[in-house]
Write an enzyme that holds these catalytic residues in place. Structure first.
Site, mmCIF file in Angstrom:
data_model
loop_
_atom_site.group_PDB
_atom_site.id
_atom_site.type_symbol
_atom_site.label_atom_id
_atom_site.label_comp_id
_atom_site.label_asym_id
_atom_site.label_seq_id
_atom_site.Cartn_x
_atom_site.Cartn_y
_atom_site.Cartn_z
ATOM 1 N N GLY A 38 0.784 -1.242 0.000
ATOM 2 C CA GLY A 38 0.000 0.000 0.000
ATOM 3 C C GLY A 38 0.803 1.272 0.000
ATOM 4 O O GLY A 38 0.251 2.354 -0.222
ATOM 5 N N SER A 145 7.448 8.759 -2.785
ATOM 6 C CA SER A 145 8.186 9.902 -2.257
ATOM 7 C C SER A 145 8.299 9.792 -0.745
ATOM 8 O O SER A 145 7.674 8.939 -0.115
ATOM 9 C CB SER A 145 7.471 11.208 -2.625
ATOM 10 O OG SER A 145 6.165 11.240 -2.043
ATOM 11 N N HIS A 321 -4.127 9.596 -6.618
ATOM 12 C CA HIS A 321 -4.974 9.315 -7.773
ATOM 13 C C HIS A 321 -4.256 9.588 -9.086
ATOM 14 O O HIS A 321 -4.543 8.949 -10.101
ATOM 15 C CB HIS A 321 -6.319 10.063 -7.693
ATOM 16 C CG HIS A 321 -6.247 11.480 -7.248
ATOM 17 N ND1 HIS A 321 -6.034 11.847 -5.941
ATOM 18 C CD2 HIS A 321 -6.377 12.639 -7.941
ATOM 19 C CE1 HIS A 321 -6.051 13.169 -5.845
ATOM 20 N NE2 HIS A 321 -6.235 13.667 -7.038
ATOM 21 N N HIS A 444 -32.676 18.520 -5.177
ATOM 22 C CA HIS A 444 -32.863 19.539 -4.134
ATOM 23 C C HIS A 444 -33.441 18.879 -2.881
ATOM 24 O O HIS A 444 -34.369 18.070 -2.972
ATOM 25 C CB HIS A 444 -33.834 20.615 -4.630
ATOM 26 C CG HIS A 444 -34.205 21.611 -3.569
ATOM 27 N ND1 HIS A 444 -33.345 22.622 -3.179
ATOM 28 C CD2 HIS A 444 -35.316 21.728 -2.801
ATOM 29 C CE1 HIS A 444 -33.933 23.325 -2.225
ATOM 30 N NE2 HIS A 444 -35.140 22.807 -1.973
#
Length: 466
Positions: A38, A145, A321, A444
């Site tokens: 991950g 990173s 993403h 709405h």
């Protein structure tokens, strides 16, 4: 053992690339140096930070907003240890899900440090001292990173910390000094501010989240000030020193006066840098830019034709993403397909409360490019849904081409705009006009009505509820 594709790194870019390649019939291996899959995002980044953001948000609401909804409870308290444990459980479940996906897609997982022996052979060095060499027709580098720092700051991982340590502190700080007013600093600063910490954000630029539209920066800073966070923008940090359990941060303001901040923790959140240590890129002949990024072409191919790189190790926004999309693009390209990625339409999101989100160009970018545009803006305060939930801070702003009405950028601050921004991204992917968006019937009452109203304001200058 020989594979069609070897992926080095199992973060969002790496594991998604591996899955897509396997779906397209490739024999795939993935290498991860840590014991869990991950990468940064799932282990010490996106997922754990959102878990703490949600937990702290619930507590903050209980303290500050339940009463106005007619909910009376005894004075709320929190168990910080339990919050951190919940965060860990969320991470464990999520990373376990990646392992399941690797098994489901017949992807071979190697645990160890992957490094190049040459352009097609990767050495996997394991923690027990052993190693093995595997061969790949194509290699995808997805090593991500790590947090950046400033040359004069010594990160001790106890009181002077990065985002990694900020996610597992043993206590809530009394006074957290955050160096850097970007996404990471604001999100983690918000977590601890909600839990009662004094938080001071020191930012070199004249506004927070400097890469976002100026209106977004201004609105966020106004709201966070109201929540109790202190900001010192246009401040250049010159020194960070620890004295026992105290940290002193010195900075100069725009008038060149020295300002001193003192707290028990200092979070250094000045960005991230590509992680390529130990890869042995030189053995494969892969070129790296002066910024430490792996140099790639439009197909994310390095100067070595069978080696590709994606995510935070290449140019562009350091976003999970974005890495995922690049992983899919490379996998499909290697399978002979013709994928594409529109870098202009990668959304940027700040997961504070209210949230902030953006896609496309800012007003500043359009002005710099001398593109004629029109802007439509609608306040969340004017929405029935916002008043019902009590989330009245923020706005939606739509920027459209003055001549063609094509939507060029959308910028939002408000409740659930992290999800809402995708409406704008979809519209812009199909090159919709502001009128197109304004004429779509929106439910709405919903927060999404602000998008319709802002689009109408951009199109004809006449929103209906303002």
């Amino acid at each position: 053992m020989k594979y069609d594709i070897i992926v080095i790194g199992s973060g969002p870019g790496g594991y998604i690339a591996a899955i897509r390649a396997s779906q397209l019939g490739k024999k795939v291996a993935i290498i991860e140096k840590y014991t869990t899959l991950g990468g940064t995002c799932l282990n010490v980044g996106c997922i754990p930070s959102k878990a703490l953001l949600d937990s702290s948000h619930h507590y903050y609401d209980a303290v500050h907003h339940f009463e106005e909804h007619g909910i009376s409870i005894q004075k709320p308290s929190f168990d910080f240890t339990k919050m951190v444990e919940r965060k860990a459980n969320v991470v464990e479940t999520t990373t376990g899900g990646i392992k399941y996906l690797m098994d489901k897609n017949d992807i071979t997982v190697f645990e160890g440090l992957g490094s190049f022996e040459d352009a097609t052979h990767i050495k996997v060095s394991k923690k027990d001292g052993s190693s093995e060499i595997i061969e790949g027709t194509n290699i995808i580098i997805a090593t991500g990173s790590k947090p950046s720092t400033l040359p004069f700051i010594s990160i001790d991982k106890e009181r002077i910390i990065t985002s990694t340590e900020a996610l597992k502190l043993p206590e809530v700080p009394k006074h957290l000094i955050v160096i850097g007013g970007g996404v990471i600093g604001l999100e983690l600063g918000s977590v601890y501010s909600r839990l009662g910490a004094e938080v001071t954000v020191v930012e070199y630029m004249d506004k927070i989240v400097p890469g976002m539209d100026a209106d977004v920066s201004k609105e966020l800073q106004k709201v966070f000030k109201k929540q109790g966070i202190t900001f010192a923008t246009s401040h250049k940090v010159t020194s960070v020193k620890r004295d026992g359990n105290n940290v002193v941060v010195k900075a100069t303001d725009k008038k060149d006066r020295e300002i001193e901040f003192s707290g028990d923790y200092c979070l250094v959140a000045v960005g991230r840098k590509p992680y390529t240590e130990g890869l042995g890129l030189e053995k494969a002949g892969v070129k790296v830019t002066e910024r430490g990024q792996i140099d790639v072409n439009d197909h994310l191919q390095t100067n070595i034709k069978n080696i590709y790189a994606i995510g935070d190790v290449v140019k562009g926004a350091m976003l999970a993403h974005k890495a995922e999309e690049e992983g899919v693009v490379v996998a499909e390209y290697l399978a002979g397909e013709k994928p594409h990625i529109n870098y202009n339409l990668i959304p940027g999101i700040v997961y504070t409360w209210p949230e902030a989100a953006a896609v496309g160009k800012t007003e500043e970018e359009l002005k710099e490019a001398k593109i004629e545009y029109k802007a439509g803006k609608f306040s969340m305060r004017a929405l029935g849904r916002s008043r019902a939930s009590g989330d009245t801070d923020g706005f939606v702003k739509v920027l459209a081409d003055k001549n063609t009405d094509e939507i060029l950028g959308v910028h939002m601050v408000g409740a659930r705009v992290a999800d809402l921004i995708m409406e704008a991204a979809v519209a812009m992917e199909f090159r919709a006009s502001a009128e197109d968006l304004a004429r779509i019937c929106h439910g709405h009452p919903t927060y999404s009505e602000a998008v319709k109203e802002a689009a109408k304001a951009a199109w004809d200058g006449k929103p209906l509820n303002a």
